[in-house]
Design an enzyme around this catalytic site. Structure first.
Site, PDB file in Angstrom:
ATOM      1  N   MET A  89      10.944  -6.813   3.309  1.00 51.39           N
ATOM      2  CA  MET A  89      11.261  -7.409   4.602  1.00 51.39           C
ATOM      3  C   MET A  89      12.538  -8.252   4.545  1.00 51.39           C
ATOM      4  O   MET A  89      12.549  -9.433   4.892  1.00 51.39           O
ATOM      5  CB  MET A  89      10.067  -8.239   5.091  1.00 51.39           C
ATOM      6  CG  MET A  89       8.777  -7.444   5.179  1.00 51.39           C
ATOM      7  SD  MET A  89       8.911  -5.896   6.127  1.00 51.39           S
ATOM      8  CE  MET A  89       8.693  -6.552   7.781  1.00 51.39           C
ATOM      9  N   ASN A 106      14.222   3.829   3.592  1.00 51.49           N
ATOM     10  CA  ASN A 106      13.294   2.832   4.154  1.00 51.49           C
ATOM     11  C   ASN A 106      12.283   3.529   5.047  1.00 51.49           C
ATOM     12  O   ASN A 106      12.578   4.578   5.622  1.00 51.49           O
ATOM     13  CB  ASN A 106      14.063   1.797   4.976  1.00 51.49           C
ATOM     14  CG  ASN A 106      13.150   0.698   5.517  1.00 51.49           C
ATOM     15  OD1 ASN A 106      12.277   0.205   4.794  1.00 51.49           O
ATOM     16  ND2 ASN A 106      13.326   0.314   6.758  1.00 51.49           N
ATOM     17  N   THR A 108       0.827  -1.219   0.000  1.00 57.55           N
ATOM     18  CA  THR A 108       0.000   0.000   0.000  1.00 57.55           C
ATOM     19  C   THR A 108       0.860   1.268   0.000  1.00 57.55           C
ATOM     20  O   THR A 108       0.432   2.282  -0.554  1.00 57.55           O
ATOM     21  CB  THR A 108      -1.005   0.030   1.177  1.00 57.55           C
ATOM     22  OG1 THR A 108      -0.304   0.094   2.413  1.00 57.55           O
ATOM     23  CG2 THR A 108      -1.918  -1.188   1.152  1.00 57.55           C
ATOM     24  N   LEU A 129      17.066  -7.727   4.763  1.00 58.10           N
ATOM     25  CA  LEU A 129      18.204  -6.815   4.917  1.00 58.10           C
ATOM     26  C   LEU A 129      18.867  -6.583   3.571  1.00 58.10           C
ATOM     27  O   LEU A 129      19.025  -7.513   2.784  1.00 58.10           O
ATOM     28  CB  LEU A 129      19.237  -7.431   5.868  1.00 58.10           C
ATOM     29  CG  LEU A 129      19.003  -7.274   7.361  1.00 58.10           C
ATOM     30  CD1 LEU A 129      20.121  -7.986   8.124  1.00 58.10           C
ATOM     31  CD2 LEU A 129      18.941  -5.813   7.761  1.00 58.10           C
ATOM     32  N   ILE A 130      19.252  -5.356   3.315  1.00 62.10           N
ATOM     33  CA  ILE A 130      20.000  -5.058   2.089  1.00 62.10           C
ATOM     34  C   ILE A 130      21.450  -5.481   2.319  1.00 62.10           C
ATOM     35  O   ILE A 130      22.061  -5.132   3.329  1.00 62.10           O
ATOM     36  CB  ILE A 130      19.922  -3.547   1.766  1.00 62.10           C
ATOM     37  CG1 ILE A 130      18.472  -3.109   1.514  1.00 62.10           C
ATOM     38  CG2 ILE A 130      20.814  -3.188   0.576  1.00 62.10           C
ATOM     39  CD1 ILE A 130      17.833  -3.638   0.252  1.00 62.10           C
ATOM     40  N   LYS A 189      22.879 -14.915  -1.477  1.00 65.15           N
ATOM     41  CA  LYS A 189      22.281 -13.575  -1.439  1.00 65.15           C
ATOM     42  C   LYS A 189      23.054 -12.622  -2.346  1.00 65.15           C
ATOM     43  O   LYS A 189      22.472 -11.738  -2.981  1.00 65.15           O
ATOM     44  CB  LYS A 189      22.271 -13.055   0.009  1.00 65.15           C
ATOM     45  CG  LYS A 189      21.547 -11.746   0.138  1.00 65.15           C
ATOM     46  CD  LYS A 189      21.235 -11.401   1.566  1.00 65.15           C
ATOM     47  CE  LYS A 189      20.670  -9.992   1.636  1.00 65.15           C
ATOM     48  NZ  LYS A 189      20.352  -9.589   2.996  1.00 65.15           N
ATOM     49  N   HIS A 206       9.722   2.579   8.359  1.00 65.63           N
ATOM     50  CA  HIS A 206       9.542   1.545   9.383  1.00 65.63           C
ATOM     51  C   HIS A 206       8.466   2.004  10.374  1.00 65.63           C
ATOM     52  O   HIS A 206       8.484   3.160  10.812  1.00 65.63           O
ATOM     53  CB  HIS A 206      10.873   1.306  10.118  1.00 65.63           C
ATOM     54  CG  HIS A 206      10.770   0.241  11.150  1.00 65.63           C
ATOM     55  ND1 HIS A 206      10.702  -1.101  10.829  1.00 65.63           N
ATOM     56  CD2 HIS A 206      10.666   0.304  12.499  1.00 65.63           C
ATOM     57  CE1 HIS A 206      10.584  -1.802  11.945  1.00 65.63           C
ATOM     58  NE2 HIS A 206      10.554  -0.975  12.968  1.00 65.63           N
TER      59      HIS A 206
HETATM   60  C1  GAR Z   1       4.765  -0.561   6.344  1.00 62.51           C
HETATM   61  O1  GAR Z   1       4.049  -0.228   7.503  1.00 62.51           O
HETATM   62  C2  GAR Z   1       6.255  -0.357   6.558  1.00 62.51           C
HETATM   63  O2  GAR Z   1       6.534   0.669   7.478  1.00 62.51           O
HETATM   64  C3  GAR Z   1       6.680  -1.694   7.119  1.00 62.51           C
HETATM   65  O3  GAR Z   1       5.953  -2.627   6.386  1.00 62.51           O
HETATM   66  C4  GAR Z   1       4.682  -2.070   6.070  1.00 62.51           C
HETATM   67  C5  GAR Z   1       4.392  -2.364   4.619  1.00 62.51           C
HETATM   68  O4  GAR Z   1       3.060  -2.091   4.333  1.00 62.51           O
HETATM   69  N1  GAR Z   1       8.090  -1.896   7.008  1.00 62.51           N
HETATM   70  C6  GAR Z   1       8.835  -2.541   7.904  1.00 62.51           C
HETATM   71  O5  GAR Z   1       8.371  -3.080   8.898  1.00 62.51           O
HETATM   72  C7  GAR Z   1      10.330  -2.556   7.608  1.00 62.51           C
HETATM   73  N2  GAR Z   1      11.086  -3.025   8.700  1.00 62.51           N
HETATM   74  P1  GAR Z   1       2.564  -2.002   2.845  1.00 62.51           P
HETATM   75  O6  GAR Z   1       3.048  -3.286   2.153  1.00 62.51           O
HETATM   76  O7  GAR Z   1       1.077  -1.959   2.923  1.00 62.51           O
HETATM   77  O8  GAR Z   1       3.164  -0.771   2.254  1.00 62.51           O
END
Ligand code: GAR
Length: 188
Positions: free
Chosen positions: A91, A108, A13, A93-94, A66, A110
């Site tokens: 999800m 990123n 999203t 690590l780079i 990787k 988070h």
């Molecule tokens: C988001 O809330 C983002 O902040 C989080 O994954 C979700 C993805 O939602 N990212 C992490 O947790 C990274 N460590 P989406 O697929 O609906 O954009």
């Protein structure tokens, strides 16, 4: 126009929100070359098709290592002349290969007020700790998990009877404002 790639592993999203703002002209300085995903059943794939954005699906387990996986991504990124990588729910690590090639050019988002609650299910972690506030953070990516230098944060309340879904929806609505704003400011 600056070419960017968006990396996502899940529902996508944030990717959709950024792409819609690019397509509406609101984020006019970037062009999304493609969505890069590491899961062939991720929700972000259907969103990309609907938005007419090319998709690269590459699963780490289909590569010997990787490094081999990231070397393949790097070839695609170079073919597309990508200058910035935007992680949106990627999800993983780079690794060194992409970090070296895109040093200082990977963002990123988070769902916590970093440095609190790095890693998986940051919202669940905040709930488990009975936090009354949480939020979202946009940061540069380094080799750690959600550890790169922080660019911007937005916070929201957690109310007593909130479910995980309630907090997630509140945090995502912050993300949909914060991430495009940071992208617009940082990527010229
Ligand atoms: C988001 O809330 C983002 O902040 C989080 O994954 C979700 C993805 O939602 N990212 C992490 O947790 C990274 N460590 P989406 O697929 O609906 O954009």
């Amino acid at each position: 126009m600056t070419k960017v790639a968006i990396f996502a592993s899940g529902s996508g999203t944030n990717f959709e929100n950024i792409a819609q703002r690019v397509q509406s002209g609101e984020l006019s300085q970037i062009e999304i070359t493609a969505l890069y995903t590491d899961h062939d059943d991720a929700g972000c794939i259907a969103l990309a098709h609907r938005l007419n954005i090319p998709v690269h699906i590459n699963k780490v387990k289909d590569f010997d290592s990787k490094t081999a996986y990231e070397t393949h991504l790097l070839e695609l990124l170079r073919e597309e002349q990508v200058e910035w990588i935007i992680l949106a729910g990627y999800m993983r690590l780079i690794g060194e290969t992409l970090l070296e090639a895109y040093e200082g050019q990977i963002l990123n988002i988070h769902p916590s007020l970093l440095p609190k609650y790095k890693g998986k299910d940051a919202i669940g972690q905040a709930l488990d700790h009975h936090e009354t506030q949480t939020g979202t953070t946009v940061h540069y990516v380094d080799s750690g998990m959600d550890t790169g230098s922080i660019i911007a944060q937005k916070s929201c309340d957690i109310f007593e009877n909130d479910t995980h879904d309630d907090v997630e929806a509140r945090v995502k609505s912050l993300e949909y404002e914060l991430y495009p704003a940071v992208i617009s400011e940082i990527i010229q």
